[in-house]
Design an enzyme around this catalytic site. Structure first.
Site, PDB file in Angstrom:
ATOM      1  N   HIS A 197       5.203   0.845  -2.325  1.00 56.26           N
ATOM      2  CA  HIS A 197       4.487  -0.296  -1.740  1.00 56.26           C
ATOM      3  C   HIS A 197       3.168   0.113  -1.089  1.00 56.26           C
ATOM      4  CE1 HIS A 197       4.531  -4.167   0.780  1.00 56.26           C
ATOM      5  NE2 HIS A 197       4.473  -4.526  -0.487  1.00 56.26           N
TER       6      HIS A 197
ATOM      7  N   LYS B 162      -0.637   1.049  -0.506  1.00 55.65           N
ATOM      8  CA  LYS B 162      -1.884   0.554  -1.097  1.00 55.65           C
ATOM      9  C   LYS B 162      -3.031   1.392  -0.538  1.00 55.65           C
ATOM     10  CE  LYS B 162       0.219  -3.984  -1.422  1.00 55.65           C
ATOM     11  NZ  LYS B 162       1.579  -3.406  -1.288  1.00 55.65           N
TER      12      LYS B 162
ATOM     13  N   HIS C 200      -1.500 -11.993   3.544  1.00 56.04           N
ATOM     14  CA  HIS C 200      -0.751 -10.925   2.901  1.00 56.04           C
ATOM     15  C   HIS C 200      -0.920  -9.644   3.715  1.00 56.04           C
ATOM     16  CE1 HIS C 200       0.291  -7.975  -0.356  1.00 56.04           C
ATOM     17  NE2 HIS C 200       1.250  -8.848  -0.508  1.00 56.04           N
TER      18      HIS C 200
ATOM     19  N   LYS D 252      -0.448  -7.227   7.011  1.00 56.25           N
ATOM     20  CA  LYS D 252       0.676  -6.970   7.915  1.00 56.25           C
ATOM     21  C   LYS D 252       0.128  -6.212   9.114  1.00 56.25           C
ATOM     22  CE  LYS D 252       2.178  -6.409   3.399  1.00 56.25           C
ATOM     23  NZ  LYS D 252       2.067  -7.773   2.930  1.00 56.25           N
TER      24      LYS D 252
END
Length: 621
Positions: free
Chosen positions: A277, A279, A507, A509
């Protein structure tokens, strides 16, 4: 406890274990699916009445095939099942009908009233057999929709394509104090994009003459990604770091066939149901080296009308030849920690890049790296990853504050995993202890400290720029929600009026700790990690072992590195002022608690009572 509403009827289960997944229909064509990192539950048929059986924990089960059709999808349906549903609803919209009489409308509202946010999971699932279930309302048929758009409440610019100057960032209007930026959003006032970045700008010659790059991500659309590089860099070597396996890996490789300059590095996922996950971009220029850590997937939808976060490093110059390996590190040990994170991949494809990093001077870095890598860790290794890594840094590099229990912690995320049957299982125990750590004296959880969780409500999604399809990036499932209604009392609406982005669903966090009046921050974190044990890790074996399932990456801001006691909160982050020292929190403080009518967005149930900004309803099945 049985709930019945516009979501249909469903039953609360008191068990997360030993559940047999539903069997997909035999004639279902296998779609291009992918497990969402924070939602690994089995997806049941999303007609208004699911089968009354408990569903497996997102931490322990794989996903089955979704039951919505994908035959008509004209472009690759990339990402989780929720994203596929969003894509399907965009190209096959269901129009909201207003033909009901007032009497019928009142009856429907009475029968489909809101679901209660109970704090108890104690009622048995057999309660459904003791009631007289109403006949479920069938999902409306999909009608052919004329190419006519309803008036947008967001103004005429909502439907416009990006203007010619949309991708032209002006370095003089950017604030490099924290090197934290938001992405550009299509369809909002121009001033709310000042100082923001699009991927085309990040990869442009404005920041360096690119020679090679590495793209770490969860979700890729390779043809789209290639087009984001400027023509002069479009054939430069790229390594894609991914976590795909089997059929999804084959599809990814097939996407890249036309591009001979692309190579792949597969992240090892040794623990079941983990995901890659992270990025991140590694960019090697003729002038030096740069790191980008962000929250966007490498797909067009994530760069269009969503709120995303980006940390961009300074341009790191090359060290003098013959410098020792330890040279060029920062006071935050960013270089050491980045190399350790890359080493955890155990990938020969990254070895050359690790050598390049060693050759550059990263001493100007002012953030701490917070990573997660899959594994079970003991002893000193427990504090290398996940939330224990965050706890260690908060213990070592923050100072105690007076009346610390009055300083709330705030979590903001786009996906939610299984927290357990009550808050003491993980959230209000080990995770809250981490978030409330303030200096070395913080040795236990602070039960008096407020924890405010920001997650979009149904109405947030409905009235967003994208409308209901924005919920495809918010994959909180009914199977998870029905087991943890206690969590919903923590929820606060997504509200970002000061940044002009209330209508651009998050999107991004972020996690932070704020003063009682929300004017100061004691720390701030932007990360890929959503609210889940898979992302942050969970203690095992009487707290002697830390288990992490997924790869995640984020950056932690601490005031001491910036010669501050706390970060002042920037009250109006747009238009950007290059001289401001206020921290640009991407949503409004204080967070606004859900009203009695608010419900958290749940992706795999229909919403048919009110139209979204496109005049459509949401029918995921």
């Amino acid at each position: 406890m049985t709930q019945e509403s516009q979501y249909g009827k469903w039953t609360l289960s008191d068990s997360d274990d030993d559940v047999v997944p539903p069997t997909p229909p035999k004639d279902l064509k296998k779609p291009n699916t992918k497990l969402d990192p924070e939602r690994k539950t089995n997806v049941v048929h999303t007609a208004p009445k699911p089968k009354p059986k408990s569903e497996p924990s997102p931490e322990h089960k794989q996903t089955s095939e979704p039951t919505f059709k994908t035959e008509k999808i004209s472009a690759p349906a990339l990402g989780s099942e929720a994203r596929q549903a969003a894509h399907f609803n965009r190209i096959n919209p269901v129009k909201h009908e207003n033909s009901s009489s007032p009497a019928v409308k009142r009856k429907r509202e009475s029968e489909e009233g809101g679901w209660d946010l109970s704090s108890s999971d104690d009622e048995a699932t057999s309660s459904t057999s003791k009631t007289n279930p109403k006949k479920p309302v069938k999902s409306p048929p999909r009608k052919k929709v004329e190419d006519k758009r309803p008036p947008s409440p967001h103004g005429a610019s909502y439907y416009k394509e990006e203007p010619s100057d949309f991708f032209e960032a002006n370095l003089s209007t950017m604030n490099h104090t924290y090197r934290f930026y938001l992405n550009k959003v299509t369809g909002i006032e121009k001033k709310y994009n000042t100082g923001a970045l699009h991927i085309k700008e990040i990869l442009s010659p404005m920041f360096g003459t690119l020679k090679e790059s590495v793209q770490f991500n969860y979700c890729f659309d390779i043809p789209w990604m290639v087009k984001q590089y400027p023509p002069e860099f479009r054939d430069k070597p790229v390594i894609i770091v991914h976590g795909e396996k089997r059929e999804s890996k084959a599809r990814l490789l097939q996407q890249a066939q036309p591009y001979s300059h692309i190579r792949f590095c597969q992240a090892k996922l040794d623990i079941a149901f983990g995901t890659h996950h992270t990025k991140m971009m590694l960019l090697w220029y003729e002038e030096g080296f740069r790191v980008i850590i962000l929250t966007s997937n490498m797909i067009q939808a994530d760069w269009y009308q969503k709120t995303q976060g980006i940390w961009m490093s300074p341009l790191y110059p090359r060290l003098p030849e013959g410098s020792p390996e330890t040279a060029g590190d920062s006071p935050t040990h960013f270089k050491r920690d980045l190399l350790e994170y890359l080493r955890a991949y155990r990938a020969p494809e990254l070895s050359e890049w690790m050598e390049r990093i060693k050759e550059h001077n990263l001493s100007e870095t002012k953030i701490y790296l917070i990573g997660s890598t899959p594994g079970r860790f003991q002893g000193a290794d427990m504090e290398k990853w996940g939330h224990l890594r965050l706890r260690k840094l908060l213990s070592e590099h923050t100072c105690p504050v007076q009346n610390a229990e009055e300083w709330p912690v705030i979590g903001q995320f786009s996906s939610i995993g299984s927290m357990g049957l009550d808050k003491t299982k993980w959230l209000a125990a080990e995770f809250q202890r981490t978030l409330t750590t303030q200096g070395k004296a913080s040795s236990s959880s602070s039960p008096g400290t407020s924890m405010l969780l920001v997650y979009p409500s149904v109405d947030n999604v409905r009235t967003s720029l994208e409308g209901y399809p924005a919920g495809g990036s918010l994959p909180y499932s009914i199977q998870t929600a029905q087991r943890q209604l206690w969590l919903h009392s923590y929820f606060h609406r997504w509200k970002a009026e000061t940044s002009g982005r209330s209508s651009a669903m998050p999107h991004i966090k972020t996690y932070m700790r704020a003063s009682p009046d929300f004017s100061q921050l004691s720390w701030f974190l932007v990360t890929s990690a959503n609210l889940s044990k898979a992302a942050w890790g969970a203690l095992e074996k009487n707290n002697t072992q830390m288990m992490v399932r997924s790869y995640e990456l984020g950056v932690l801001y601490l005031p001491t590195i910036f010669n501050m006691k706390t970060f002042p909160v920037e009250k109006n982050i747009f238009p950007v002022s290059s001289s401001s020292t206020g921290f640009p929190v991407p949503f409004d403080l204080p967070p606004q608690q859900y009203s009695g009518k608010d419900r958290p967005w749940i992706w795999n149930i229909p919403y048919t009572q009110a139209p979204d900004t496109h005049g459509n309803i949401w029918v995921p099945s």
